[in-house]
Design an enzyme around this catalytic site. Structure first.
Site, PDB file in Angstrom:
ATOM      1  N   CYS A 122       0.834  -1.209   0.000  1.00  0.00           N
ATOM      2  CA  CYS A 122       0.000   0.000   0.000  1.00  0.00           C
ATOM      3  C   CYS A 122       0.872   1.265   0.000  1.00  0.00           C
ATOM      4  O   CYS A 122       1.550   1.513  -0.981  1.00  0.00           O
ATOM      5  CB  CYS A 122      -0.971  -0.068   1.174  1.00  0.00           C
ATOM      6  SG  CYS A 122      -2.319   1.080   0.952  1.00  0.00           S
ATOM      7  N   HIS A 179      -3.774  -5.297   0.528  1.00  0.00           N
ATOM      8  CA  HIS A 179      -3.211  -5.731   1.816  1.00  0.00           C
ATOM      9  C   HIS A 179      -3.202  -7.258   1.910  1.00  0.00           C
ATOM     10  O   HIS A 179      -4.186  -7.852   2.345  1.00  0.00           O
ATOM     11  CB  HIS A 179      -4.033  -5.151   2.971  1.00  0.00           C
ATOM     12  CG  HIS A 179      -3.793  -3.693   3.173  1.00  0.00           C
ATOM     13  ND1 HIS A 179      -2.772  -3.204   3.956  1.00  0.00           N
ATOM     14  CD2 HIS A 179      -4.415  -2.610   2.658  1.00  0.00           C
ATOM     15  CE1 HIS A 179      -2.778  -1.889   3.935  1.00  0.00           C
ATOM     16  NE2 HIS A 179      -3.770  -1.493   3.143  1.00  0.00           N
ATOM     17  N   GLU A 216      -1.887  -9.084   4.026  1.00  0.00           N
ATOM     18  CA  GLU A 216      -1.888  -9.541   5.421  1.00  0.00           C
ATOM     19  C   GLU A 216      -3.290  -9.674   5.996  1.00  0.00           C
ATOM     20  O   GLU A 216      -3.491 -10.296   7.030  1.00  0.00           O
ATOM     21  CB  GLU A 216      -1.055  -8.574   6.293  1.00  0.00           C
ATOM     22  CG  GLU A 216      -1.643  -7.183   6.519  1.00  0.00           C
ATOM     23  CD  GLU A 216      -1.397  -6.197   5.374  1.00  0.00           C
ATOM     24  OE1 GLU A 216      -1.085  -6.657   4.258  1.00  0.00           O
ATOM     25  OE2 GLU A 216      -1.537  -4.983   5.592  1.00  0.00           O
TER      26      GLU A 216
END
Ligand code: XMP
Length: 513
Positions: free
Chosen positions: A79, A167, A169
């Protein structure tokens, strides 16, 4: 040399999640403020640049020197990290017309990018950004796009640099773990040897080396973190570890005696101190929540210190501080914003050095280490419990009678949660993050038999959470709540009403005070 990934933190909410996902790959990683990359990069095998609430084109945006890193370690920008990388090499980043937030479908067409090995050509990802890359720098090539984000993933053609604007994660990026695995294992070369067993082995030998024959004092609370820290230290230095377990009188029903017995069974050298009379006397008549907390904190330190003074030649104070405690304590500029030491100030006052063997672990890792150390399940799977105990769950002034009343109600609630299991045998206790009863400072009218009653109300609180930073009220079955409510009103003298707290955090907190 232990391998590690460094995550440079630009202040994103999800930086901790990146670390957790990397640890799940049995790879050690460390979150550092974006401007604190260590001079001595021993063991570093890769660098992740996190997201950020800032825009890369803001005058006061967080920036890093790329040159000392590029070529030495593979870099993955996520990001903001990706946008910063693109901008640094001459690409363009602009504000989106509309903030990109939520699920998106990622199309991967390249076929040669190692970051996308074994990732489907169409895959769901999670987006959260207000800016977007509108032109890639020279020498970079596109790897994947979504319908609205053209440069969703890219890489350098000649340097080990990757960028993703989504993202990986976050749980909603369905193949995000595979992407991180490709980076950490294939690209950075992690040997994936970090595990609870390797942690125990390495930590025990490090503790032996550091502590030698020194005596160490540790404050036990009955909670998971201090228990695991104590057992680990006990394994390393045996009887040179002196544990102190203070009863401030506001623990759960029978908790002091039960936990003390458990500690003795674990072979810990533990001194149990019943200081409840002092705490009750100092708290008498005090209603204001912060004042109550301050008195408890002060008394705790006094009791702990006076016990600790009896242990001659102690050199260290050990604590069960865990990684999130420290991350919360540091903002990205490295300034301490909240101190998590339960016995704050003591190390300086008593001239003790601080030993924090769990300081790199997340809560679930502490539990895994606890299991590795063969600590009984009921100690490892316990809910968190606040240091000031039931004092922050008795609104208004505290008396031994109110504590006894709340202990009974709490015990019925907690026992009920343990006993109520689903078809897979999982109890409600194990499904919620934390639960407890709160004694309210209000009386209300009821009727028992033919008698009018005018008695106290109890609120039940149960929440789901992953880290206590945010929490939702637990959607407990109505039948269960009905059963607990009946039992409390029938069995706890002085209580004629039970309510269930349906507030989330934020804006409410988990504890009422
Ligand atoms: P709140 O009430 O702030 O609580 O939502 C978040 C988590 O922290 C626990 N808590 C404490 N733990 N000492 C502790 O060791 C304290 O003074 C304290 N106050 C709150 C709380 O139980 C929840 O898990």
């Amino acid at each position: 040399m232990e391998q590690k990934i460094v995550i440079l933190d630009f202040g994103s909410q999800t930086t901790q999640l990146i670390a957790r996902r990397i640890r799940e790959l049995n790879t050690f990683c460390e979150i550092l403020p974006y401007n604190k990359f260590p001079d001595n990069a021993d063991g570093v095998i890769g660098v992740v640049l996190s997201g950020s609430p800032l825009s890369v084109y803001d005058a006061d945006s967080f920036r890093i020197e790329f040159e000392p890193l590029v070529g030495r370690f593979p870099i993955l920008g996520i990001c903001y990290g990706a946008q910063l990388t693109a901008q640094h090499y001459g690409g363009t980043v602009e504000a989106c017309d509309r903030r990109e937030y939520g699920r998106a479908n990622l199309s991967y067409r390249d076929g040669t990018d190692p970051l996308f090995k074994d990732i489907s050509p169409e895959s769901q990802v999670w987006m959260s950004h207000g800016d977007t890359i509108t032109a890639l720098p020279q020498g970079f090539r596109l790897s994947a796009s979504t319908a609205t984000v053209r440069y969703a993933a890219f890489r350098s053609e000649d340097k080990p640099i990757w960028g993703v604007q989504f993202h990986p994660e976050v749980f909603h990026s369905l193949e995000g773990s595979q992407l991180l695995r490709n980076f950490v294992v294939d690209i950075c070369g992690s040997r994936q040897v970090w595990s609870p067993a390797s942690f125990v082995e390495e930590t025990v030998s490090e503790l032996r080396e550091t502590l030698g024959q020194d005596r160490v004092i540790l404050g036990l609370s009955g909670g998971v973190d201090s228990t695991v820290a104590a057992v680990l230290l006990n394994k390393a230095i045996g009887q040179n570890l002196f544990c102190i377990f203070v009863d401030h009188g506001m623990l759960r029903k029978d908790e002091f005696s039960r936990v003390l017995a458990d500690y003795k069974d674990l072979g810990l050298n533990v001194i149990g101190v019943d200081a409840s009379a002092k705490f009750f006397s100092d708290l008498a008549g005090v209603e204001e929540p912060e004042t109550k907390r301050k008195i408890i904190g002060r008394d705790f330190i006094e009791v702990f210190e006076s016990e600790a003074q009896k242990i001659s030649n102690a050199k260290w104070l050990a604590q069960g501080t865990i990684y999130p405690d420290r991350i919360e304590s540091l903002n990205i500029t490295g300034k301490v914003i909240k101190s998590h030491h339960n016995v704050g100030g003591l190390p300086e006052r008593m001239n003790l050095r601080l030993c924090e063997p769990l300081k790199w672990l997340f809560k679930d890792e502490v539990r895994r280490v606890g299991r590795e150390l063969k600590i009984p399940r009921h100690l490892i799977s316990r809910h968190p419990f606040p240091g000031p105990g039931l004092a922050v769950r008795i609104l208004g002034d505290i008396t031994p009678e109110k504590v006894a009343m709340l202990q009974e109600a709490d015990d019925i609630f907690i026992q009920g949660l343990r006993d109520w299991t689903d078809q897979d045998g999982i109890s409600l206790y194990d499904k919620v993050w934390q639960a407890g009863a709160v004694l309210l400072p209000v009386n209300s009218v009821g009727v028992m038999g033919d008698e009018r009653t005018y008695e106290k109300a109890v609120a039940l609180r149960a929440v789901t959470s992953t880290d206590a930073m945010t929490a939702d009220w637990a959607h407990l079955p109505y039948e269960f709540l009905a059963d607990v409510s009946n039992k409390i009103i029938n069995r706890v003298r002085g209580v004629n009403r039970v309510c269930y707290d349906i507030s989330s955090k934020p804006p409410s907190t988990i504890e009422w005070e």
